[in-house]
Design an enzyme around this catalytic site. Structure first.
Site, PDB file in Angstrom:
ATOM      1  N   GLN A 174      41.301  27.532  34.348  1.00  0.00           N
ATOM      2  CA  GLN A 174      39.941  27.206  34.764  1.00  0.00           C
ATOM      3  C   GLN A 174      39.210  28.426  35.341  1.00  0.00           C
ATOM      4  O   GLN A 174      38.348  28.293  36.209  1.00  0.00           O
ATOM      5  CB  GLN A 174      39.974  26.070  35.799  1.00  0.00           C
ATOM      6  CG  GLN A 174      40.331  24.719  35.217  1.00  0.00           C
ATOM      7  CD  GLN A 174      39.254  24.177  34.283  1.00  0.00           C
ATOM      8  OE1 GLN A 174      38.071  24.535  34.394  1.00  0.00           O
ATOM      9  NE2 GLN A 174      39.643  23.298  33.366  1.00  0.00           N
ATOM     10  N   SER A 175      39.500  29.581  34.815  1.00  0.00           N
ATOM     11  CA  SER A 175      38.957  30.821  35.373  1.00  0.00           C
ATOM     12  C   SER A 175      37.443  30.921  35.226  1.00  0.00           C
ATOM     13  O   SER A 175      36.905  30.934  34.112  1.00  0.00           O
ATOM     14  CB  SER A 175      39.612  32.017  34.677  1.00  0.00           C
ATOM     15  OG  SER A 175      38.962  33.215  35.022  1.00  0.00           O
TER      16      SER A 175
END
Length: 368
Positions: free
Chosen positions: A113-114
C-alpha cells in the site's frame, strides 16, 4: 521551553547572514534570506510536479479540543499528483536527477500500500517515463481491502507493472528482471530508494521549509515547532536542513512510524550529513535531531488504537482525513505530547500532513 514565535522570521534569527550591498547596521530582510536559501537549490535539476504552495491553515477546533498549543496544519496532502502526498516534493528532484542522467524508466520500492509507489508511478506517467514497482508483502495482512483496494486500485488505474515480493531474495530477482528487460530495450533504469529518501529527494523538503517560512512571514505568524511522521527520514531531514539554512529557529519533531526511533534518527543523520555540503553549509548539529519513539505500535502498517482515535478527532474537528500508517500515528504522537505537557500551551505548532488518505480504503475495517 517555547521560543519567541517571531523566530520563524529568518531575518530576525540569523544575524550572521550578511549581504555585500548592506551595511553592518542593515541586517538582511526576511525576503532576502528566503531568496538566498532558495538559490542554494538552483544547481539541482527539478521537474515541477506538485501544486504549490500547499495551504497553511489554522486548526481552531482541534486546538480547542486538545486545550493546549495553537495548532496549524501544512497541507502536503494537497500536492495534487494522483491524490497528493509528501513524496511529490521529493520526486520533483528525483525525477529531475533521473532525466538528467538519461533514464527513460524508473523503479522504486515499498509495501503493497505504498503511497510513495503511487506517487512515483503518477510522476513517471506525467513525465512520459516507464515505471516498475517492487512491492514487498511486509505487513501481515491478507484481507481483500489491504491486498486489492486502496493504493492497489490506483496502481491498476495508473497502469504500471507491479512485482510482488516477499523478501530480499525475491526483491533482488525482480530488480534483475527489470534491469534485463531494460537492457534489451536499450533503456536506462533509475532506481529511487524507498520513500524517495536520498539526499536529492530530501531537497524537496528543504524547498518546503522555504515555502513554509515564506507563508509564515506573509501571514505575520511565527511557529515554535513542526511535527510530522518519520520513517525513512527524507522529509524530516529536508525540513530540518531547510530550517537550519534559513536560520528560522523552529524545532522539528518527528514521530517514528517505521522501525524504531533509533533507526529513524540514524537515517536522518546520514541524510543531514550529505545535505550540509550540498547546501554549502555545515551539517545540522546532532542535538537538533528530535525523533520520538513509541508511536509505531506493533509495527509498520499495523494500525494502533491511538492512531484510529486521532484520525477520527482530526476528521470530526477539522474535516481532515489522515491515514493509519503515517499521518494518523503522527497525529496520535502530537495528541500524546500535548496531553503530557511536553509541548507548551504557549507554543504555535505546525502539523505536517503528509497525505496517504487512499490508504484508508485498505483499512476500512478499523472504522466499523
Amino acid at each position: 521551553m517555547a521560543q519567541d514565535p517571531a523566530q520563524t522570521d529568518p531575518a530576525q534569527t540569523d544575524p550572521a547572514r550578511t549581504d555585500p550591498a548592506q551595511t553592518d547596521n542593515e541586517p538582511p530582510t526576511a525576503a532576502q534570506v528566503i531568496a538566498d536559501t532558495q538559490a542554494l537549490l538552483d544547481p539541482y535539476p527539478r521537474r515541477h510536479l506538485a501544486t504549490l504552495p500547499t495551504p497553511l491553515q489554522p486548526c481552531e477546533r482541534l486546538s480547542e479540543a486538545l486545550g493546549g498549543p495553537e495548532i496549524w496544519v501544512k497541507r502536503d496532502d494537497c500536492t495534487g499528483l494522483a491524490l497528493g502526498g509528501n513524496k511529490v516534493r521529493k520526486l520533483e528532484y528525483l525525477m529531475g536527477q533521473a532525466i538528467a542522467e538519461g533514464a527513460s524508466r524508473v523503479g522504486t520500492f515499498g509495501a503493497l500500500q505504498s503511497n510513495h509507489a503511487r506517487q512515483t508511478a503518477a510522476a513517471a506517467n506525467a513525465l512520459g517515463l516507464g515505471c516498475e514497482l517492487v512491492l514487498t508483502e511486509m505487513v501481515p495482512r491478507d484481507d481483500h481491502d489491504y491486498v486489492d483496494n486502496g493504493n492497489q486500485t490506483l496502481f491498476r488505474i495508473l497502469g504500471v507493472p507491479t512485482h510482488r515480493v516477499t523478501d530480499d531474495v525475491s526483491s533482488a530477482a525482480a530488480i534483475s528482471a527489470v534491469e534485463e528487460a531494460a537492457a534489451e530495450a536499450g533503456e536506462i533504469v533509475s532506481w529511487i530508494p524507498t520513500g524517495g529518501s536520498s539526499p536529492v529527494g530530501a531537497l524537496g523538503y528543504v524547498n518546503a521549509a522555504i515555502e513554509l517560512v515564506h507563508q509564515a512571514v506573509e501571514a505575520e505568524v511565527g511557529f515554535h515547532r513542526i511535527v510530522l511522521a518519520t520513517s525513512t527520514g527524507g522529509t524530516y531531514a529536508g525540513l530540518l536542513a531547510g530550517m537550519d539554512a534559513l536560520g528560522a529557529g523552529t524545532a522539528v519533531t518527528g514521530f517514528d512510524t517505521y522501525e524504531g526511533a533509533a533507526r529513524s534518527r540514524a537515517a536522518a543523520r546520514t541524510l543531514l550529513d550529505a545535505l550540509g555540503p550540498m547546501l554549502g553549509r555545515n551539517p545540522v548539529a546532532e542535538g537538533s535531531v528530535d525523533i520520538l519513539d513509541g508511536y509505531c505500535g506493533d509495527g509498520y502498517g499495523i494500525p494502533t488504537r491511538e492512531a484510529t482515535e486521532a484520525i477520527e478527532l482530526f476528521a470530526r474537528t477539522e474535516g481532515l482525513l489522515l491515514d493509519p500508517v503515517y499521518s494518523g500515528k503522527a497525529a496520535a504522537g502530537l495528541i500524546d505530547v500535548v496531553r503530557r505537557g511536553l509541548i507548551g500551551d504557549d507554543e504555535r505548532v505546525v502539523f505536517l500532513h503528509t497525505g496517504g488518505a487512499p490508504g484508508l480504503f485498505a483499512y476500512s475495517g478499523e472504522f466499523r
